[in-house]
Scaffold this motif. Structure first.
Motif, PDB file in Angstrom:
ATOM      1  N   PHE A 191      75.998 107.747  -1.762  1.00  0.00           N
ATOM      2  CA  PHE A 191      74.821 107.610  -1.807  1.00  0.00           C
ATOM      3  C   PHE A 191      74.216 107.947  -3.224  1.00  0.00           C
ATOM      4  CE2 PHE A 191      70.463 107.463  -0.248  1.00  0.00           C
ATOM      5  CZ  PHE A 191      69.775 108.544  -0.830  1.00  0.00           C
ATOM      6  N   SER A 192      74.753 109.221  -3.738  1.00  0.00           N
ATOM      7  CA  SER A 192      74.144 109.592  -4.957  1.00  0.00           C
ATOM      8  C   SER A 192      74.527 108.829  -6.143  1.00  0.00           C
ATOM      9  CB  SER A 192      74.890 111.167  -5.525  1.00  0.00           C
ATOM     10  OG  SER A 192      76.294 110.804  -5.677  1.00  0.00           O
ATOM     11  N   LEU A 193      75.376 108.095  -6.082  1.00  0.00           N
ATOM     12  CA  LEU A 193      76.064 106.961  -7.025  1.00  0.00           C
ATOM     13  C   LEU A 193      75.056 105.910  -6.968  1.00  0.00           C
ATOM     14  CD1 LEU A 193      79.813 107.475  -7.337  1.00  0.00           C
ATOM     15  CD2 LEU A 193      77.964 108.203  -8.891  1.00  0.00           C
ATOM     16  N   ALA A 194      75.007 105.169  -5.488  1.00  0.00           N
ATOM     17  CA  ALA A 194      74.119 104.338  -5.503  1.00  0.00           C
ATOM     18  C   ALA A 194      72.527 104.413  -5.878  1.00  0.00           C
ATOM     19  CB  ALA A 194      74.199 103.970  -3.895  1.00  0.00           C
ATOM     20  N   LEU A 195      71.950 105.670  -5.839  1.00  0.00           N
ATOM     21  CA  LEU A 195      70.591 106.135  -5.982  1.00  0.00           C
ATOM     22  C   LEU A 195      70.357 105.786  -7.481  1.00  0.00           C
ATOM     23  CD1 LEU A 195      68.205 107.435  -4.618  1.00  0.00           C
ATOM     24  CD2 LEU A 195      68.888 109.613  -5.515  1.00  0.00           C
ATOM     25  N   LEU A 196      71.201 106.013  -8.299  1.00  0.00           N
ATOM     26  CA  LEU A 196      70.988 106.022  -9.596  1.00  0.00           C
ATOM     27  C   LEU A 196      70.382 104.529  -9.982  1.00  0.00           C
ATOM     28  CD1 LEU A 196      71.169 106.976 -12.704  1.00  0.00           C
ATOM     29  CD2 LEU A 196      73.488 106.095 -12.875  1.00  0.00           C
ATOM     30  N   PRO A 197      70.881 103.335  -9.701  1.00  0.00           N
ATOM     31  CA  PRO A 197      70.230 102.169 -10.210  1.00  0.00           C
ATOM     32  C   PRO A 197      68.786 101.981  -9.421  1.00  0.00           C
ATOM     33  CG  PRO A 197      72.016 101.742  -8.663  1.00  0.00           C
ATOM     34  CD  PRO A 197      72.114 103.251  -9.000  1.00  0.00           C
ATOM     35  N   LEU A 198      68.706 102.616  -8.311  1.00  0.00           N
ATOM     36  CA  LEU A 198      67.295 102.330  -7.570  1.00  0.00           C
ATOM     37  C   LEU A 198      66.352 103.199  -8.244  1.00  0.00           C
ATOM     38  CD1 LEU A 198      68.629 102.824  -3.759  1.00  0.00           C
ATOM     39  CD2 LEU A 198      68.033 100.648  -5.199  1.00  0.00           C
ATOM     40  N   LEU A 199      66.678 104.563  -8.840  1.00  0.00           N
ATOM     41  CA  LEU A 199      65.802 105.301  -9.471  1.00  0.00           C
ATOM     42  C   LEU A 199      65.470 104.361 -10.880  1.00  0.00           C
ATOM     43  CD1 LEU A 199      67.094 108.820  -9.136  1.00  0.00           C
ATOM     44  CD2 LEU A 199      65.311 108.005  -8.396  1.00  0.00           C
ATOM     45  N   SER A 200      66.497 103.927 -11.296  1.00  0.00           N
ATOM     46  CA  SER A 200      66.051 103.181 -12.565  1.00  0.00           C
ATOM     47  C   SER A 200      65.043 101.859 -12.538  1.00  0.00           C
ATOM     48  CB  SER A 200      67.424 102.507 -13.365  1.00  0.00           C
ATOM     49  OG  SER A 200      68.294 103.780 -13.674  1.00  0.00           O
ATOM     50  N   GLN A 201      65.356 101.176 -11.356  1.00  0.00           N
ATOM     51  CA  GLN A 201      64.486 100.106 -11.074  1.00  0.00           C
ATOM     52  C   GLN A 201      63.125 100.769 -10.686  1.00  0.00           C
ATOM     53  OE1 GLN A 201      66.391  98.128  -7.922  1.00  0.00           O
ATOM     54  NE2 GLN A 201      68.265  97.388  -9.466  1.00  0.00           N
ATOM     55  N   ALA A 202      62.935 101.691  -9.870  1.00  0.00           N
ATOM     56  CA  ALA A 202      61.672 102.586  -9.844  1.00  0.00           C
ATOM     57  C   ALA A 202      60.953 102.703 -10.860  1.00  0.00           C
ATOM     58  CB  ALA A 202      61.792 103.652  -8.717  1.00  0.00           C
ATOM     59  N   GLN A 203      61.674 102.902 -12.058  1.00  0.00           N
ATOM     60  CA  GLN A 203      60.658 103.173 -13.113  1.00  0.00           C
ATOM     61  C   GLN A 203      60.717 102.164 -14.330  1.00  0.00           C
ATOM     62  OE1 GLN A 203      63.200 106.550 -14.549  1.00  0.00           O
ATOM     63  NE2 GLN A 203      62.254 107.853 -13.196  1.00  0.00           N
ATOM     64  N   GLU A 204      61.780 101.929 -14.861  1.00  0.00           N
ATOM     65  CA  GLU A 204      61.827 100.408 -15.395  1.00  0.00           C
ATOM     66  C   GLU A 204      63.412 100.419 -16.084  1.00  0.00           C
ATOM     67  OE1 GLU A 204      60.368  98.689 -19.937  1.00  0.00           O
ATOM     68  OE2 GLU A 204      59.276 100.475 -18.944  1.00  0.00           O
ATOM     69  N   GLU A 205      63.730  99.322 -15.468  1.00  0.00           N
ATOM     70  CA  GLU A 205      65.281  99.298 -15.913  1.00  0.00           C
ATOM     71  C   GLU A 205      65.786  99.018 -17.464  1.00  0.00           C
ATOM     72  OE1 GLU A 205      69.122  96.502 -14.183  1.00  0.00           O
ATOM     73  OE2 GLU A 205      67.319  96.302 -13.544  1.00  0.00           O
ATOM     74  N   ARG A 206      66.394  99.687 -17.840  1.00  0.00           N
ATOM     75  CA  ARG A 206      66.945  99.593 -19.131  1.00  0.00           C
ATOM     76  C   ARG A 206      68.547  99.461 -19.298  1.00  0.00           C
ATOM     77  NH1 ARG A 206      64.175 105.440 -21.285  1.00  0.00           N
ATOM     78  NH2 ARG A 206      61.840 104.719 -21.336  1.00  0.00           N
ATOM     79  N   PRO A 207      68.589  98.747 -20.344  1.00  0.00           N
ATOM     80  CA  PRO A 207      70.232  98.051 -20.483  1.00  0.00           C
ATOM     81  C   PRO A 207      71.046  99.145 -20.099  1.00  0.00           C
ATOM     82  CG  PRO A 207      68.788  97.052 -22.237  1.00  0.00           C
ATOM     83  CD  PRO A 207      67.993  98.397 -21.479  1.00  0.00           C
ATOM     84  N   VAL A 208      70.951 100.352 -20.658  1.00  0.00           N
ATOM     85  CA  VAL A 208      71.954 101.427 -20.485  1.00  0.00           C
ATOM     86  C   VAL A 208      72.239 101.948 -19.014  1.00  0.00           C
ATOM     87  CG1 VAL A 208      70.323 103.332 -20.598  1.00  0.00           C
ATOM     88  CG2 VAL A 208      72.776 103.687 -21.384  1.00  0.00           C
ATOM     89  N   ASP A 209      71.335 101.702 -18.140  1.00  0.00           N
ATOM     90  CA  ASP A 209      71.173 102.050 -16.701  1.00  0.00           C
ATOM     91  C   ASP A 209      72.533 101.271 -15.983  1.00  0.00           C
ATOM     92  OD1 ASP A 209      69.075 103.439 -17.011  1.00  0.00           O
ATOM     93  OD2 ASP A 209      67.668 102.017 -16.164  1.00  0.00           O
TER      94      ASP A 209
END
Length: 428
Positions: A16-34
């Protein structure tokens, strides 16, 4: 069963913690490094090894809380022992030792606490990995930006060279103008070669962090974003002291030895043994008597282990107390080191902020000056050398701006790492 459920829950928490990372990035603004952060978390062997260490430590919890193995013995009499009711042929016995009340629970707490220490080591490595991926990505961005800026300036110099040759042929400029452009071209080509050579080690490091061979080119934005901290300096200090994984790991380790003191104390208390025995007896022939050949069963058999050698148990307790004290001193020393490191990072952050503002302004002014000098040179009101000097200055300002942005973000990522945080940046 409880420990198995606990381990399964731990697996799901990691996923869950690893899957949460892309969701947090999308909730803010996805960046290429994400996407590279997610890839690194899934593939990095060091991270996998540390989490496996944690799972192995969890397996010690049920071992520590288990009773000692029971003892079973069997004896066969080669020379039967005669008794009133017959000859003893064989005897069986079984016993189980029970430590003092609460000893097993105390040992279980120590094992569980050691597992928490392993978990903190995993958390620290995870934050370090995210920091390293971001920093390496930023460094690669700078190389790409510096290469692009240098190539653009090389194109400008090519047009300058053609213009200088025309002016030389018409007598409006000397040969020195052509030679100056050629010298500048050689310098920029040498810089491009260095930038190309510098990229390969960084790409290799980036691939090692992700534990993969990149099949596609690394994607970069046109202009690097500028990270900002949400917290003030005092709040950053407090967060570091409360959340830094290395400090937390030492706090958990100190708790291990505190629990170990209780284990040593209980080991110095009596332990009890409960057992039973069965003896097979052969009946006496030609004799009629009560209980002739009756097997003997003895239950319960009770024993007690008396820990009379107290020096050993006092030494065990003292050892645990001293180990705890040593860990607390290491934690205090680490706090001092981290606060010093934070002061240096914060100083560099402020410097990077100033440089970003400065070189934005200087780049804007240099672009305006360069345009004016070109216009003045075309009308004969300025020298070619002055135009070339401004072109070189504009190149340096643009490179310094890209470097300052990279340094700014890297300082923010280092401070976030020290605080034990991944997302303490402005809303994107």
């Amino acid at each position: 069963m409880k420990d198995k459920r606990y381990k399964n829950i731990t697996y799901w928490l990691l996923a869950f913690s690893l899957a949460l990372l892309p969701l947090l990035s999308q909730a803010q603004e996805e960046r290429p490094v994400d996407r590279y952060l997610v890839q690194g978390a899934e593939n990095n062997p060091r991270l996998k090894a540390l989490f496996t260490d944690y799972l192995a430590a969890l397996e010690q919890v049920p071992q520590a809380g288990a009773l000692p193995d029971p003892q079973v013995s069997f004896a066969y009499f080669l020379q039967p022992v005669e008794t009133r009711v017959g000859a003893q042929r064989a005897t069986f016995s079984a016993s189980q030792m029970f430590p003092w009340f609460g000893t097993l629970e105390a040992q279980e707490r120590v094992a569980a606490q050691r597992a928490k220490v392993r978990l903190q080591a995993f958390e620290e490595a995870k934050l370090e990995l995210y920091r390293d991926i971001r920093v390496t990505y930023n460094d690669l961005y700078y190389l790409q930006a510096a290469t692009r800026i240098t190539e653009e300036n090389l194109e400008i110099l090519t047009s300058f060279k053609e213009l200088a040759q025309v002016y030389f042929e018409t007598g409006q400029a000397g040969l020195s103008a052509v030679l100056q452009v050629e010298m500048e071209e050689e310098e920029l080509r040498s810089r491009l070669e260095y930038l190309a050579d510098s990229r390969e080690p960084l790409v290799t490091r980036f691939e090692q962090l992700l534990n993969t061979d990149l099949q596609e080119p690394i994607t970069f934005p046109d202009s690097l974003w500028e990270e900002e901290l949400l917290l003030e300096k005092e709040a950053i200090y407090n967060t570091l002291l409360a959340q830094n994984p290395r400090l937390e790991q030492l706090r958990q380790e100190a708790q291990v030895y505190e629990n170990q003191v209780e284990v040593a104390r209980k080991m110095g208390l009596p332990a009890f043994t409960l057992g039973a025995s069965y003896t097979s007896i052969a009946g006496r022939g030609g004799v009629e008597m009560p209980d002739n050949g009756q097997d003997a069963v003895l239950f319960p058999q009770v024993g007690i282990r008396v820990p009379i050698y107290r020096k050993k148990y006092r030494a065990m307790q003292k050892e645990a107390v001293l180990e705890k004290e040593a860990v607390e001193l290491r934690r205090e020393n680490l706090e001092n080191q981290l606060l010093t490191e934070l002061e240096e990072e914060y100083r560099d952050l402020l410097d990077a902020r100033r440089k970003v503002v400065l070189y934005k302004r200087l780049t804007s002014l240099a672009e305006e000056s360069f345009a004016l000098l070109q216009e003045e040179f075309s009308t004969g009101r300025n020298s070619f050398e002055e135009v070339l000097r401004m072109e070189r200055q504009l190149l340096n300002y643009r490179l310094e701006l890209a470097q300052a942005r990279t340094a700014l973000n890297n300082r923010v990522y280092n401070i976030n790492y020290l605080m034990g945080s991944r997302y303490e940046t402005e809303d994107r």
